[in-house]
Structure formats: C-alpha cells, structure tokens
Scaffold this active site. Structure first.
Site, PDB file in Angstrom:
ATOM      1  N   CYS A 146       0.813  -1.229   0.000  1.00  0.00           N
ATOM      2  CA  CYS A 146       0.000   0.000   0.000  1.00  0.00           C
ATOM      3  C   CYS A 146       0.839   1.268   0.000  1.00  0.00           C
ATOM      4  O   CYS A 146       0.312   2.350  -0.247  1.00  0.00           O
ATOM      5  CB  CYS A 146      -0.942   0.017   1.197  1.00  0.00           C
ATOM      6  SG  CYS A 146      -2.183  -1.282   1.156  1.00  0.00           S
ATOM      7  N   HIS A 163      -9.358   2.715  -2.900  1.00  0.00           N
ATOM      8  CA  HIS A 163      -7.981   2.360  -2.554  1.00  0.00           C
ATOM      9  C   HIS A 163      -7.369   1.480  -3.640  1.00  0.00           C
ATOM     10  O   HIS A 163      -7.408   0.264  -3.557  1.00  0.00           O
ATOM     11  CB  HIS A 163      -7.996   1.637  -1.212  1.00  0.00           C
ATOM     12  CG  HIS A 163      -6.666   1.276  -0.653  1.00  0.00           C
ATOM     13  ND1 HIS A 163      -5.479   1.841  -1.071  1.00  0.00           N
ATOM     14  CD2 HIS A 163      -6.326   0.377   0.319  1.00  0.00           C
ATOM     15  CE1 HIS A 163      -4.478   1.324  -0.384  1.00  0.00           C
ATOM     16  NE2 HIS A 163      -4.966   0.422   0.466  1.00  0.00           N
TER      17      HIS A 163
END
Length: 374
Positions: free
Chosen positions: A92, A326
C-alpha cells in the site's frame, strides 16, 4: 532539513478511482497510467516553460501482471524507447515509495527530471496459484510470523486499541462528507484525468447514511464494509524536477519503518514521527495531512498514537480512501497528488508544509514531509 538537492514536484495528476469490477475494469495497468503520465508531463512543460525530457519512470504496483508496468506505461505514454521504467512494490506504500526512490536520484546528484507515481488495476490482476491452487494474495511474512489478512488485521487492531464501532462509523462518515463537499466544489477537477468515461471517483456518494445499518464483517466485531475502503482501479503520476525549476512541493524528509506484522495498521505512526524528526519539525508545523485510509480502525489507531483529533481539519480535508477508494499501488502517490492540490493549486504560501503517509501490509509504514516552494 532543507537542502538545495531536494527535488520539487512540479506537476501532479491522477485518474478517477474506479471500484474494482466497475467503470475502469477493462483497462490494463498501462492504459490507466499512460494518460495520467501524459497529462502530468503537459502540466510540467507548462510550468517549466519548455518540454520536459524524462530520465526514468518509476511506478508503484502491487498485484499487476508483471513485465515491469513502469516500463510498459512509459512506452504506452509515448516517451520513446530510450526512457526506461521500473516498478516498485511496497504494497500500500508503493506509490509513495516510487516518489521517494525518484527523489533519491536527485540527492545522489542526478538532476534529470523523472516521473513517479503508482498504478493498480485490481480488476485485471491475475489469479495467482501454486501447484494449480489459486490464492488471494502472496504472504506478507514468512512462516513463524503473524500474517493476518488485512481486514482481519484491522478488526484485531480495533480490539487491541479499544476502537468502537461508533467511532469507526463516524470517521468513515466524515470522510464521505468531506469528499462529497470537495467534489461539489470542484476541488478534484484540476487533478483528474478522466478515463473510460469516468469523470470522478465512483465511490463518492451518500454512503454515510448506510453506515449504522451495515452488518459487522466478523461475528461480534466492529468492522463493516463501510469502514473498510473499496478496492479500486486507478493511477497517479508526479513530475520531479531540480530545485528552482518551477513552483511545487519540495520533498524535505521521509522515513520507512517496520512494525509488528500482527498489527500492520499502526505502521504509518512510526514513519510519520521519524520523518518529522528528520525534518526537525513536529505536527504543529504541518498544515495538511494525507494518511491513506485503508480502514477506519487503522486510521484512528494512527491518529491516537500521534495525538491527532479524529476530526482534525488538516487530515484528508477533501476525504480519504474510505470515500474515494484504494487502488493499492497507487494510493501513496494519490496522497501526494491530493497535497499538491490542497497546497500548490490552492495557493498556499511558500513554506507551507504537508505530510503524506501510509501503513503497509506485513508491518511497515512510510511517510514524507513536503513543503510549498514558489
């Protein structure tokens, strides 16, 4: 700590974020990234007053097809055979890691301009298998270490820190409300590169109305589909140039740290503290914060460790990943695009500082301190 070798981000663009399986689902990683790279370079040429020659393209990516998406996107963007590319995987934090890797080249003495950012097509990510048996993700830690799936890790963190369902719902509702207000006011418009007919992030809407009615994802738990971000498709690109080239965001300090793999959601807190120490600053010196919101519980755990109020107006002032989505490998770079819009495009004076950060699967955190230069 300021240095004349600190590179400056002079252009920043992103695609809309499409929820996995929806509007951007048919686009491969290079089809997401190439138009965004071209738009960022056009902005950089306008800011620079001359066409930009690119030394390298660095893109974060987690789950793509392999084959070096950074190089493939560089070719697809029409940059020419001579422009190389590289792909960075820090999960991430990949998009922000790519930006920091590009910055390192400047500090080593190579002042050629670079494109850095991230791209993820969760919709077209290949199925991985071992001995013909498919699995959802590669391990984040080796045998003998805790390696929870990220949703499970967020639930465990909520229990560990005593973060209530009501507090998580309120955090997600605030993110959606801020994003909806920003979209209505046109604050995303200058950074967006529409793709496949999608003009805006497709997850932004009235989801906060539903939050209290959503069931828990685990029996007796507090995490819901509304307090976990939607997995998305998207890309972001930033152009880095030597100091003095044009107005933008100078990269002043950064940090990448590890933490307990059992509680990966806290990683951003340590990285933020380390980056601030490196810059000789504290949180009171920061005007704008963008911390990737993979889960409400994760974000709140980081805020608690930093002593930041849940509703601090500096934090994701136009909404975060809980509202926007995301796209794993792009999210860290999207955080920097958002800072560019909030500070540079919005006319913040020279010396105004922002901070971008993310917690990372496997137990890591990444953060960068940036400063407006005019």
């Amino acid at each position: 700590m300021q240095s004349d070798r600190d590179p400056v981000i002079i252009a920043a663009r992103r695609s809309p974020i499409g929820t996995r399986g929806r509007a951007l689902a048919q686009l491969r990683v290079e089809e997401l990234a190439a138009p965004v790279i071209r738009a960022a370079l056009a902005d950089a040429a306008a800011a620079n007053g001359a066409p930009v020659t690119v030394a390298d393209v660095l893109l974060g990516n987690c789950m793509g097809p392999g084959g070096n998406p950074g190089r493939i996107a560089a070719l697809a963007a029409g940059l020419g055979h001579e422009v190389p590319g590289v792909t960075v995987d820090r999960q991430c934090g990949s998009g922000l890691a790519a930006v920091l890797d590009a910055a390192a080249a400047f500090r080593a003495g190579d002042d050629r301009m670079r494109v850095a950012g991230g791209v993820e097509s969760a919709s077209t990510a290949p199925v991985r298998s071992v001995d013909g048996i498919a699995y959802d993700r590669a391990p984040f830690a080796p045998a003998g270490f805790s390696d929870p799936e990220m949703t499970r890790a967020a639930e465990d963190l909520a229990v560990h820190d005593g973060i209530s369902r009501a507090r998580q719902d309120a955090h997600a509702a605030r993110s959606h409300a801020r994003a909806r207000a920003a979209r209505s006011a046109g604050r995303f418009d200058a950074e967006l590169v529409p793709l496949a007919g999608l003009q805006h992030d497709d997850a932004v809407g009235g989801a906060e109305r539903l939050l209290p009615r959503l069931p828990a994802l685990f029996p007796g738990g507090s995490l819901t589909a509304g307090t976990a971000t939607r997995i998305g498709d998207g890309a972001a690109a930033l152009v880095l140039a030597p100091a003095g080239t044009a107005p933008g965001l100078a990269i002043r300090a950064s940090a990448v740290l590890g933490c307990d793999p059992a509680l990966p959601g806290i990683g951003a807190a340590g990285a933020i503290q380390a980056a601030l120490r490196s810059a000789g600053l504290d949180l009171a010196d920061i005007a704008a914060l963008e911390i990737v919101e993979a889960f409400a519980a994760q974000s709140l755990a980081v805020l608690d460790r930093l002593g930041i109020a849940d509703d601090d107006p500096r934090l994701s002032a136009d909404g975060g990943a809980l509202a926007l989505g995301h796209p794993w490998g792009a999210s860290g770079a999207i955080a920097v695009v958002r800072l560019f819009s909030r500070l540079v495009r919005a006319g913040a004076p020279a010396g105004t500082r922002g901070l971008a950060a993310a917690s990372i699967g496997g137990g890591m955190g990444i953060a960068a301190v940036l400063e407006v230069v005019r």
